[in-house]
Design an enzyme around this catalytic site. Sequence first.
Site, PDB file in Angstrom:
ATOM      1  N   ASP A  74      -5.562 -10.640  -4.003  1.00  0.00           N
ATOM      2  CA  ASP A  74      -6.215 -10.032  -2.488  1.00  0.00           C
ATOM      3  C   ASP A  74      -7.100  -9.183  -3.315  1.00  0.00           C
ATOM      4  OD1 ASP A  74      -6.404 -10.393  -0.250  1.00  0.00           O
ATOM      5  OD2 ASP A  74      -5.773  -8.003  -0.141  1.00  0.00           O
ATOM      6  N   GLU A  95      -9.152 -13.613  -4.950  1.00  0.00           N
ATOM      7  CA  GLU A  95      -9.832 -13.706  -3.924  1.00  0.00           C
ATOM      8  C   GLU A  95     -10.658 -12.422  -4.436  1.00  0.00           C
ATOM      9  OE1 GLU A  95     -10.782 -11.968   0.491  1.00  0.00           O
ATOM     10  OE2 GLU A  95      -9.366 -10.791  -0.439  1.00  0.00           O
TER      11      GLU A  95
END
Length: 639
Positions: free
Chosen positions: A319, A372
Amino acid sequence: MAGAEKTEYDFSLFGEMDSYLFREGNHCRLYEKLGAHVAEHGGKRGTYFAVWAPNAEEVSVTGTFNGWNRTANYLSPRKDSSGVWEGFIPGVEKGALYKYSLRTRRGRVIEKGDPFASFWEVSPKTASIVWPHEYEWGDGEWMASRSEKNALGAPMSVYEVHIGSWRRNPVEGFRSLSYRELGHELGDYALSMGFTHVELLPVMEHPFYGSWGYQTLGYFAPSSRYGTPEDFMYMVDVLHQKGIGVILDWVPSHFPADAYGLAKFDGTCLFEHEDPRKGYHPDWGSWIFNYGRNEVRGFLLSSAFFWLDRFHADGLRVDAVASMLYLDYSRKAGEWIPNRFGGRENLEAISFLKKLNEAVYSDFPDVQTIAEESTAWPMVTRPVFVGGLGFGMKWNMGWMHDTLAFMSKDPVYRKYSHDKITFSIMYAFTENFLLPFSHDEVVHGKGSMLGKMPGDAWQKFACLRLLYGYMFAHPGKKLLFMGCEFGQGKEWNHDDSLQWDQLSIPEHRGISLLVAELNRVYRQETALHELDFTPDGFEWCDFSDWEKSVVSFVRKNSSGGMVLAVFNFTPVPRLHYRIPVPCGGYWREIVNSDAGEYGGSGFGNYGGLHSEELRWKQSEHSLCLTLPPLGMLLLKLER
């Protein structure tokens, strides 16, 4: 130290080599050494405790076994320079609650949970739990063959899920499903819909449910909200036995400031930076790991290994990578400190990410790491030895934003933004891209995927079917957030269940049927997935008809097979529409998003048609097609 005799110091799981690797930043399995480990010593059964707290004056273990008496069981500092405190406490068994009590150099006593705890009390309680893993896996067949399922040339259609709100039990107080229930229900559903993998929003223990897991505190424990670690293992096991891969969201970019967690763990900024210009995230109100500290690197590397090793995860979606790469991420001038060369790049974080990917692919070559990363940082998915970050795949955020911006426009105006639907091919093969329609697109007032589509009800559903058809035909792996696969009407709410009752409405059922069919065809037709990351698998037919908002291209496999994809982004049916194709043959219509069973109007090409030896634009062969309104077609070449 009253009661200190109850702790034994002549037993250790943390050896000299562990200490060396830990201080060097190269220990990737610290979960086997630090934390709480049930063991036998001197004929006694108990638990060995070890914790890193180099700046503490004293450390003890409090818990249910000593009446939470901080003076009963002191730990001893190792005589090396590791900063690890350790000790064996007889009689402490599985299920015991515990915390570490630390006296700081300023004389303050603080209580902390175990950074390596494998199980925690259910929030808002904060104690760690002694919990050795005891589980017999049954996914041997999957594990032996998963290198094929997780390969870059394999089909990967990912169903992103938030465990707490996917489906709730209305009979029992509308509670979230347990891990064991999810293994069967989610597995059967993903299988019926044709998804190849599920991706779970962070399951790592987190104090605030509303963070969806992105404010991770327990980097070595699945959330106790839904069951024990063994229950989580059972869920992964069942999913694997059903042929579904499991990707876990993992958050090394920041951690919350809860007093019992990692923040100022031993009274000093141990895991984080002292200076908030380097150690604090203004966006999330959380702390940033000190990636330049070797012991912190080992902590994070070990967390990644832990989920791949102990829980058989098939991949980690990392993330907020962009927030790690840039020192000035979400900061104004004067709110950040340049690197030693005067630049904005976080050199320590870059080094850590490269190390992470090298270590993971060395020990787990059959998994994938997925970034990401929302900027144009180069070579995210290229090997470290050629200068890349080493990830297996990267979310294509540019494609997602451009596509949604285009599709949200009234069709009459789409021709003025034609480049938004074609530009992505200019960079489609610069990285190994995954195309995401994730949770981030259906929260915080952004509305549902269906709600983003323009027009009346019929047009909204037609546009959503067209959008998904475009996604599945476009180069790159696929990801859909839960609820998007049947066109849920409202945006996602983590405190509520998905609107499963909408599947009884024909239009929503049509979306679901189309996604299932797209998944089936995507998996079956190698032309749609085998060469996702190379221009050899793609060829434009016509991208220039901006006036009519029509786009067409061919996807190819390594043996010459082809699938033609045609998109009509207006509600006007196009009769006798001619498209150039690379070669002659019979082109069988295999998907039509306007088919009646999906809620469409039924325009089509009667199952397929032969190409004509009629030169059109750049090709010697062409097709004269009927293009459905707001529709997509997939046609397979059969020579």
